[in-house]
Write a protein that holds these residues in place. Structure first.
Motif, PDB file in Angstrom:
ATOM      1  N   GLY A 161      -8.327  -5.528  -6.969  1.00 49.80           N
ATOM      2  CA  GLY A 161      -8.924  -4.264  -6.564  1.00 49.80           C
ATOM      3  C   GLY A 161     -10.084  -3.902  -7.458  1.00 49.80           C
ATOM      4  O   GLY A 161     -10.634  -4.754  -8.157  1.00 49.80           O
ATOM      5  N   THR A 181     -14.723  -5.416  -9.609  1.00 53.04           N
ATOM      6  CA  THR A 181     -13.831  -5.685  -8.482  1.00 53.04           C
ATOM      7  C   THR A 181     -13.391  -7.132  -8.553  1.00 53.04           C
ATOM      8  O   THR A 181     -14.232  -8.033  -8.671  1.00 53.04           O
ATOM      9  N   ASP A 218       0.800  -1.222   0.000  1.00 56.78           N
ATOM     10  CA  ASP A 218       0.000   0.000   0.000  1.00 56.78           C
ATOM     11  C   ASP A 218       0.833   1.273   0.000  1.00 56.78           C
ATOM     12  O   ASP A 218       0.296   2.367   0.218  1.00 56.78           O
TER      13      ASP A 218
END
Length: 293
Positions: A265, A260, A17
């Motif tokens: 993601g 999705t 992330d």
């Protein structure tokens, strides 16, 4: 590891992330239309470049405030799989599956990215959403065996295969500019080694349209690569869109559309009919009328 591209043509690497801007370290300049990553795929330098990076040397960027583009804006080719889920075969009243139809090609100029706009071409013909897993080829070849196929995959991304419900062949109905959203990034196989069992959902106007798992594919990723490479040489940077499940349906002006995929993601776009015309007004329609008289 994930790779992404920004709308101002920067190259991002995402780990845990955290996103790093590695544009300054690229060994080749960004392609004019293909984005920052395409030259590295074309020269088969992508893996060695990524493996050599020391990410703590690069500036971190805030993904939440960074507009993303398609990770590969102009793939060498887009190979598409028709009727690759049994439930979609039933839904469309198809008599055949990919096993009989084979694959088809989409125009690479149809690619757009996260947050972009799908342009509906006709106000009196349906344009439908089709959420799909997309495979990005990292190592090319011809006559690739099923057993070796995953060694040729660089990574995976999400795609929307937009489709006009008209009489033309699949390649035409699916190749309008803006008809192949991909993104929001590519997940490398070091993070997602196998895409054979991933949940996939598509939403339109906030409504759940499609809900499946990639384990339901008729031709799974290795079989698709083996089949496609028996027809044509696969090249680094090519994209294979693997087919859509049941639940396709019309989009309209202003519709938010998303897909999705577990482990990847969410890819989100918006539809616009601001430039839509009547199907009878399309170029060449008058010729068709005259030849059928």
């Amino acid at each position: 590891m994930k790779i992404a591209a920004t709308k101002d043509n920067r190259a991002l690497v995402i780990v845990a992330d955290r996103a790093y801007d590695v544009t300054g370290a690229l060994p080749l300049p960004p392609a004019r239309h293909g984005g920052p990553w395409l030259p590295l795929f074309e020269e088969e330098m992508i893996d060695s470049f990524l493996d050599s990076l020391q990410l703590d040397q690069f500036e971190q960027v805030d993904l939440a405030s960074t507009p993303l583009a398609a990770p590969i804006a102009r793939p060498g080719k887009i190979i598409a799989a028709p009727v690759n889920y049994i439930d979609h075969k039933i839904e469309m009243s198809e008599q055949k599956t990919i096993a009989e139809y084979g694959v088809f090609l989409k125009a690479n100029t149809s690619v757009i990215g996260e947050g972009d706009t799908v342009e509906i071409p006709y106000h009196d013909k349906r344009t439908d959403q089709e959420g799909e897993l997309a495979v990005v080829i990292g190592r090319g070849g011809r006559h690739i065996s099923r057993e070796d196929a995953l060694d040729h995959v660089f990574g995976y991304t999400a795609s929307l295969d937009m489709t006009v419900r008209s009489t033309e062949d699949r390649s035409t109905r699916k190749s309008y500019d803006t008809f192949t959203p991909i993104g929001p990034w590519i997940v490398r196989t070091d993070e997602l080694p196998d895409a054979g069992n991933l949940a996939l959902q598509s939403h339109v106007d906030g409504e759940l349209r499609q809900d499946t798992n990639t384990s339901e594919l008729i031709f799974d990723v290795p079989q698709l690569i083996a089949y496609a490479s028996s027809v044509m040489t696969l090249c680094p940077g090519d994209v294979i869109v693997t087919g859509t499940p049941a639940g396709v349906g019309p989009i309209k002006d202003g519709s938010p559309v998303s897909v999705t995929i577990e482990g990847i993601g969410t890819l989100s776009v918006v539809a616009s009919a601001s430039n839509a015309i009547a199907y009878a007004d399309r170029p060449g329609a008058q010729v068709l009328i005259e030849t059928t008289k």
